[in-house]
Design a protein around this motif. Structure first.
Motif, PDB file in Angstrom:
ATOM      1  N   VAL A  10       0.883  -1.171   0.000  1.00  0.00           N
ATOM      2  CA  VAL A  10       0.000   0.000   0.000  1.00  0.00           C
ATOM      3  C   VAL A  10       0.915   1.214   0.000  1.00  0.00           C
ATOM      4  O   VAL A  10       1.811   1.319   0.851  1.00  0.00           O
ATOM      5  N   ILE A  11       0.726   2.083  -0.974  1.00  0.00           N
ATOM      6  CA  ILE A  11       1.664   3.197  -1.152  1.00  0.00           C
ATOM      7  C   ILE A  11       0.915   4.511  -1.340  1.00  0.00           C
ATOM      8  O   ILE A  11      -0.074   4.568  -2.084  1.00  0.00           O
ATOM      9  N   GLY A  12       1.368   5.534  -0.662  1.00  0.00           N
ATOM     10  CA  GLY A  12       0.850   6.898  -0.882  1.00  0.00           C
ATOM     11  C   GLY A  12       2.036   7.814  -1.086  1.00  0.00           C
ATOM     12  O   GLY A  12       3.047   7.693  -0.396  1.00  0.00           O
ATOM     13  N   GLU A 161      -3.840   9.661  -2.028  1.00  0.00           N
ATOM     14  CA  GLU A 161      -4.442   8.656  -1.155  1.00  0.00           C
ATOM     15  C   GLU A 161      -3.584   7.394  -1.248  1.00  0.00           C
ATOM     16  O   GLU A 161      -2.839   7.216  -2.226  1.00  0.00           O
ATOM     17  N   PRO A 162      -3.689   6.507  -0.260  1.00  0.00           N
ATOM     18  CA  PRO A 162      -2.886   5.265  -0.339  1.00  0.00           C
ATOM     19  C   PRO A 162      -3.484   4.284  -1.348  1.00  0.00           C
ATOM     20  O   PRO A 162      -3.807   3.150  -1.020  1.00  0.00           O
ATOM     21  N   ASN A 201       5.324   6.795   1.046  1.00  0.00           N
ATOM     22  CA  ASN A 201       4.839   6.107   2.242  1.00  0.00           C
ATOM     23  C   ASN A 201       4.492   4.685   1.831  1.00  0.00           C
ATOM     24  O   ASN A 201       3.683   4.489   0.929  1.00  0.00           O
ATOM     25  N   PHE A 212      -4.760  -1.533   6.894  1.00  0.00           N
ATOM     26  CA  PHE A 212      -3.422  -1.140   6.456  1.00  0.00           C
ATOM     27  C   PHE A 212      -2.368  -1.571   7.476  1.00  0.00           C
ATOM     28  O   PHE A 212      -2.632  -1.577   8.671  1.00  0.00           O
ATOM     29  N   LYS A 215       3.052   2.126   8.272  1.00  0.00           N
ATOM     30  CA  LYS A 215       3.768   2.664   7.113  1.00  0.00           C
ATOM     31  C   LYS A 215       5.125   3.225   7.491  1.00  0.00           C
ATOM     32  O   LYS A 215       5.358   3.658   8.616  1.00  0.00           O
TER      33      LYS A 215
END
Ligand code: ADP
Ligand code: MG
Length: 482
Positions: A10-12, A161-162, A201, A212, A215
Motif C-alpha cells: 500500500v503506497i501513498g 491517497e494510499p 509512504n 493497512f 507505514k
C-alpha cells in the motif's frame, strides 16, 4: 504461493513541486535556481524581526490550475499556517504552509500501465507552502554550508491517497504528475535539481485483508527511477521482517542510491511536534468562483484531452497518440500541423519518425525546428497527394527544408524528385531489379513471397527513391508471377 503473491503493498506519495514564479512565495526575492549562494535573499526570507510576508498571487493561480487539472475541489477561504521547527536552513524558525485549509481537496490522476490499462489514483489534497534553504553537507569536510537562495521558494505539495499498489504504479503516478505540471507550465519537473521531490509512504499487508499495515516514509530520492527502487527495497524489507515475526517500526527512512537500500533516519515517536497555528501576518485568501472561471479559460489543453482527440478524431493508434502527447510542445505542434493536412497518420509518422530523430541527433527542441507547422503540412500533403515519395520527402526534401525557403514544388522539380508513376518507367526499373537476382526470382516463384521486399528495395534504389511504391509493387508482382 510466493511471498509477493501472499502480500500486497500500500503506497501513498507526497510530491513537492517548486513553482516557476518570477519571485518567491512571500517576498519579492528572485526565484531562480543555480545562482551564487545567498545572493537571492532579503530581510523577509532571512526572517528579520519586523519584516512582513506578502503572498504572491501567481502561487494561488498555479495551485488552482493544478487543482483544476486534477479535478479537485477548490477552496474558497484559504488560511495560511505556521509549521514551527528549528533548523539552520530555516532562519525564520517556521515555514508558512497550509494546515487545515489546503487550497485543493480531492481529485484524481489517471495513470496507464505499459499495456494501456488505466487506473485512477485519488488525490487527498494540494496545499501551498514555501521551501526551506538548502544545507550542503558534502562540500566542506568539516562544516555544513547553508544556501538560503531556496528559502521562500513557492511549493505545491500534492498528497495522494494510499491507492498505489506497486512500484510501477508509483512510477506512473510521478510521471503523470510531472507531465501535468509541465503542460501547465508551473514547474519544470526536474528531479535532479530538486524542483520536483517525492516522499513515498509504504506499507504491506496480507493480500485480501482490508486493514493497512504500519507505514514507513522514505525520503531522498532524486529521480522517479529511484522512487521505484526505494519502494521495491522497502516492500521486500517489510515482508521479510513480518515473515520472521518482527513488527514494522513507524519510522522515516532515507534512500541510499549507491546500493538501492533504505536506512532509518528517525522514529515517528521522536517526530517533531510542529505546533501549527494560523499565520497572523497574512490575510486569508478568498478564491471567488469568478476567479476560478477566469483561470479555467487560461488552461492549456491537457495530455489526456489531446490523447482523446488524437485517437478519436484523428484515428491514431493509442501507441502513436501516446508518444505524441508525451511532450507538450510536440503535441501542440502536431495539433497545429493537423489543421492543414488530411492524412493524420502520415503526419504522426513524420513527427514520431524523421522529426524526432532530427531533434534528438541535434539536441534541439521542437520550438527550435526551422520548419513551421504550415510548411511541414505542405511537405506531408505533397506525399499524400502522390507528388513525391515518402522516401524522398523524409530524407532529401526534409533536409533541404531546414535550410531553404524555396517552395516545395520548386525544390521537387529543380531536383527532378517528382514521384515516378508512369508504367513504362517503372517497368524499366523493375526489369533491372529482377535481372540482378535471377536465383531469387526462382526462390520467389517456388513460394518465398517475402522476397518481394528485396526487389522493392532494389526498385527504390535504382529509381533513387522516386518510384511510386504502390504502383511499382503491383507491377513487380505481375512481373514476378509471369
Ligand atoms: P502522516 O500524518 O504520517 O503524514 P498522512 O495520513 O498524512 O500521514 O499520510 C501521508 C501519506 O501517507 C499519504 O500519501 C497517504 O496516502 C499515505 N499513507 C497513509 N497511510 C498509509 C499506509 N498505511 N500505508 C502506506 N501509505 C499510507
Ligand atoms: Mg506527511
Amino acid at each position: 504461493m510466493t511471498l509477493t503473491e501472499k502480500y500486497e503493498a500500500v503506497i501513498g506519495l507526497e510530491i513537492h513541486a517548486q513553482l516557476l514564479t518570477k519571485t518567491k512565495a512571500y517576498s519579492s526575492d528572485e526565484n531562480i535556481y543555480g545562482k551564487s549562494p545567498n545572493t537571492k535573499t532579503s530581510v523577509v526570507s532571512l526572517g528579520h524581526p519586523g519584516t512582513l510576508p506578502k503572498s504572491n498571487s501567481k502561487v494561488i493561480e498555479y495551485a488552482i490550475k493544478l487543482g483544476l487539472a486534477m479535478n479537485s475541489k477548490i477552496r474558497e477561504r484559504n488560511e495560511y499556517a505556521r509549521k514551527n521547527y528549528f533548523y539552520a536552513d530555516l532562519p525564520k524558525g517556521y515555514q508558512i504552509t497550509q494546515d487545515k485549509t489546503p487550497i485543493c481537496n480531492g481529485g484524481k490522476v489517471l495513470v496507464k500501465d505499459k499495456n494501456g490499462i488505466k487506473k485512477e489514483i485519488n488525490i487527498t489534497r494540494i496545499h501551498m507552502e514555501e521551501d526551506a534553504g538548502k544545507s550542503i553537507h558534502d562540500l566542506d569536510p568539516f562544516n555544513t554550508l547553508v544556501d538560503l537562495n531556496r528559502a521562500g521558494v513557492p511549493l505545491l505539495e500534492i498528497v495522494s491517497e494510499p491507492d498505489i499498489r506497486t512500484s510501477d504504479e508509483a512510477h506512473q503516478f510521478i510521471t503523470e504528475v510531472r507531465r501535468l505540471l509541465k503542460y501547465l507550465d508551473i514547474c519544470d519537473g526536474n528531479m535532479e535539481e530538486g524542483s520536483l521531490r517525492c516522499d513515498a509512504n509504504v506499507s504491506v499487508r496480507l493480500k485480501g485483508t482490508e486493514e493497512f499495515g504500519t507505514k514507513v516514509e522514505v525520503k531522498n530520492m532524486n529521480s522517479s527511477r529511484n522512487v521505484k527502487r526505494a519502494i521495491e527495497f522497502e516492500i521486500e524489507r517489510q515482508i521479510s521482517l513480518i515473515e520472521n515475526g518482527f513488527n514494522i517500526d513507524h519510522e522515516t527512512r532515507s534512500f541510499n542510491a549507491a546500493n538501492s537500500t533504505t536506512v532509518s533516519m528517525r522514529h515517528k515517536e521522536e517526530a517533531n511536534d510542529y505546533r501549527y497555528f494560523p499565520e497572523p501576518d497574512l490575510q486569508p485568501v478568498i478564491v471567488t468562483n469568478l476567479y476560478i472561471k477566469k483561470i479555467k479559460q487560461l488552461m492549456p489543453p491537457l495530455p489526456n484531452e489531446l490523447f482523446l482527440k488524437f485517437t478519436e478524431n484523428f484515428g491514431l493508434t493509442d501507441y502513436d497518440a501516446g508518444v505524441l502527447v508525451e511532450e507538450k510542445e510536440i503535441a501542440l505542434y502536431f495539433n497545429k500541423v493537423c489543421c492543414f493536412v488530411k492524412n493524420y497518420k502520415l503526419a504522426a509518422n513524420f513527427l514520431n519518425g524523421v522529426i524526432k530523430s532530427y531533434l534528438n541527433e541535434n539536441g534541439k527542441k521542437i520550438q527550435d525546428l526551422e520548419i513551421s507547422s504550415e510548411r511541414l503540412a505542405e511537405l506531408i500533403n505533397s506525399v499524400d497527394d502522390g507528388l513525391v515519395s515518402n522516401t524522398i520527402a523524409t530524407s532529401k526534401l526534409f533536409e533541404l527544408l531546414l535550410i531553404s525557403n524555396k517552395s516545395i514544388v520548386d525544390i521537387i522539380s529543380e531536383n527532378n524528385w517528382k514521384k515516378e508513376s508512369s508504367k513504362d518507367a517503372l517497368n524499366d526499373y523493375i526489369i533491372k531489379a529482377v535481372s540482378k537476382y535471377p536465383e531469387k526470382v526462382i526462390e520467389y516463384k517456388s513460394g518465398k513471397k517475402g522476397l518481394i521486399g528485396l526487389f522493392m528495395g532494389e526498385v527504390m534504389k535504382i529509381s533513387k527513391g522516386q518510384a511510386d511504391p504502390k504502383i511499382a509493387n503491383k507491377l513487380l508482382r505481375t512481373e514476378l508471377e509471369k
